[in-house]
Design a protein around this motif. Sequence first.
Motif, short mmCIF file in Angstrom:
data_model
loop_
_atom_site.label_atom_id
_atom_site.label_comp_id
_atom_site.label_asym_id
_atom_site.label_seq_id
_atom_site.Cartn_x
_atom_site.Cartn_y
_atom_site.Cartn_z
N THR A 51 0.85 -1.17 0.08
CA THR A 51 0.17 -0.09 0.13
C THR A 51 1.05 1.17 -0.09
O THR A 51 2.03 1.16 0.55
CB THR A 51 -0.75 -0.11 1.17
OG1 THR A 51 -2.03 0.90 1.14
CG2 THR A 51 -0.08 0.13 2.46
N ALA A 52 0.39 2.28 -0.58
CA ALA A 52 1.20 3.60 -0.74
C ALA A 52 2.34 3.55 -1.56
O ALA A 52 3.26 4.45 -1.39
CB ALA A 52 1.31 4.12 0.53
N SER A 53 2.50 2.51 -2.47
CA SER A 53 3.66 2.42 -3.18
C SER A 53 3.86 2.90 -4.77
O SER A 53 4.79 3.07 -5.27
CB SER A 53 4.28 1.00 -3.16
OG SER A 53 3.30 0.28 -4.01
N GLY A 54 2.66 3.64 -4.84
CA GLY A 54 2.55 4.31 -6.16
C GLY A 54 2.09 3.41 -7.29
O GLY A 54 2.30 3.69 -8.56
N LYS A 55 1.09 2.22 -6.98
CA LYS A 55 0.89 1.47 -8.17
C LYS A 55 0.02 2.19 -8.99
O LYS A 55 -0.16 1.93 -10.05
CB LYS A 55 0.04 0.25 -7.60
CG LYS A 55 0.97 -0.58 -6.47
CD LYS A 55 0.10 -1.72 -6.05
CE LYS A 55 -0.83 -1.42 -5.01
NZ LYS A 55 -0.42 -0.86 -3.94
N THR A 56 -1.03 2.99 -8.50
CA THR A 56 -1.97 3.61 -9.61
C THR A 56 -1.32 4.66 -10.34
O THR A 56 -1.62 4.42 -11.67
CB THR A 56 -3.04 4.70 -8.56
OG1 THR A 56 -3.62 3.72 -7.63
CG2 THR A 56 -3.96 5.36 -9.29
N ALA A 57 -0.33 5.30 -9.90
CA ALA A 57 0.34 6.21 -10.93
C ALA A 57 1.19 5.73 -11.77
O ALA A 57 0.97 5.79 -13.19
CB ALA A 57 1.30 7.36 -9.94
N PHE A 79 5.03 -7.64 -11.74
CA PHE A 79 6.06 -6.54 -11.47
C PHE A 79 5.51 -5.96 -9.93
O PHE A 79 4.28 -5.83 -9.83
CB PHE A 79 5.96 -5.32 -12.27
CG PHE A 79 6.44 -5.65 -13.64
CD1 PHE A 79 8.04 -5.84 -14.25
CD2 PHE A 79 5.47 -5.96 -14.87
CE1 PHE A 79 8.09 -6.04 -15.43
CE2 PHE A 79 6.09 -6.25 -15.94
CZ PHE A 79 7.33 -6.38 -16.18
N ALA A 80 6.33 -6.00 -9.18
CA ALA A 80 6.17 -5.22 -7.92
C ALA A 80 6.85 -4.24 -7.53
O ALA A 80 8.14 -4.09 -7.82
CB ALA A 80 6.13 -6.45 -6.79
N ILE A 81 6.49 -3.05 -6.95
CA ILE A 81 7.00 -2.06 -6.65
C ILE A 81 7.80 -2.04 -5.34
O ILE A 81 7.12 -2.32 -4.03
CB ILE A 81 6.26 -0.85 -6.40
CG1 ILE A 81 5.36 -0.52 -7.97
CG2 ILE A 81 6.85 0.61 -6.12
CD1 ILE A 81 4.45 0.48 -8.02
N ASN A 82 9.10 -1.69 -5.32
CA ASN A 82 9.91 -1.71 -4.00
C ASN A 82 10.47 -0.38 -3.61
O ASN A 82 10.73 0.37 -4.23
CB ASN A 82 11.18 -2.68 -4.57
CG ASN A 82 11.99 -2.91 -3.35
OD1 ASN A 82 11.39 -3.31 -2.06
ND2 ASN A 82 13.25 -3.27 -3.40
N TRP A 83 10.27 -0.12 -2.45
CA TRP A 83 10.74 0.97 -1.75
C TRP A 83 11.65 0.74 -0.70
O TRP A 83 11.59 -0.37 0.09
CB TRP A 83 9.38 1.89 -1.10
CG TRP A 83 8.49 2.62 -2.15
CD1 TRP A 83 7.54 2.40 -2.94
CD2 TRP A 83 9.02 3.99 -2.42
NE1 TRP A 83 7.11 3.17 -3.65
CE2 TRP A 83 7.88 4.18 -3.23
CE3 TRP A 83 9.84 4.91 -2.30
CZ2 TRP A 83 7.64 5.51 -3.94
CZ3 TRP A 83 9.45 6.13 -2.78
CH2 TRP A 83 8.73 6.46 -3.72
#
Length: 300
Positions: free
Chosen positions: A13-19, A196-200
């Motif tokens: 959550t809050a990783s920027g998937k939408t944008a 794909f998964a967004i990493n922070w």
Amino acid sequence: MEKPKVIVICGPTASGKTALSIELAKKINGEIISSDSMQIYKDMDIGTAKPSKEEMQGIPHHLIGFVEPSQRYSVAEFKKDAEVAIEAVLAKGKTPIVVGGTGLYVDSLIYGIEYQDIELDEKYRQELEERAEKEGLSKIYEEAKKIDPQAMEKISLNDKKRIFRVLEIYKATGKNKTEQEIESRKNEVKYDYKVFAINWDREILYERINKRVDIMIGQGLIEEVQQLLEKYDEFPTAMQGLGYKEVVEFLQGEILKEEMIEKIKMETRRYAKRQITWFKKNKQTIWIGPKDLQRILDEI
């Protein structure tokens, strides 16, 4: 015969998937299919971080805001609805982009898992509720652990809904959730999924979560929950969502506003940690940076 390509963008959550998914959709002529178990609900916009019309930038979105909060909605129903949406997008000659952080929803698609659509046994659920009250949830957690140790590795000690579900599935079918998954994973998957998964950096992600919660409160999350409570008589699952249950506690006078805000932040950070653990178990996942659109384009 070559399978149709479907892109998946997941992550915490809050990783920027939408944008990121909207930018991708503009580049590859795609449409977005949500795999978020809370964005399915109508009238639940702020707390689920539903993309606004402006944020969507004209990109069609599917499976958002189509279920009444008073209804139950299962993983089996999601899989069926998602595949209908995928086919509809492919029929237009476009690329489906599945976007969301609900691991169970994502897995049902990429592994072709057929979850049985089990009718809720109200009597058994009430029995579990009463036992949790008398004996404590930890005792029921241990019971579920004996039935399905593998599934329980992904379920936290205080996640009552999922603990109960493990027991309910076993009672209804005689098989545990993991056994059902193993059996259905033998089926051939319909599409060529690129995941794909967004990493922070963890600390930066937590800062983003804290900031997002503050923004949600500012946007009117408390008022949204009040309106929901006035409009609907029951919430079998919807009000268990992060942010919603804590606001209900505040409205019922159980916690102060400051405590509510801190609790939402803490529980959301914990949830993000569980999401990261979940997606790391998916071996086909390609981890990318939050703005790494080029990497996706290169891989697909």
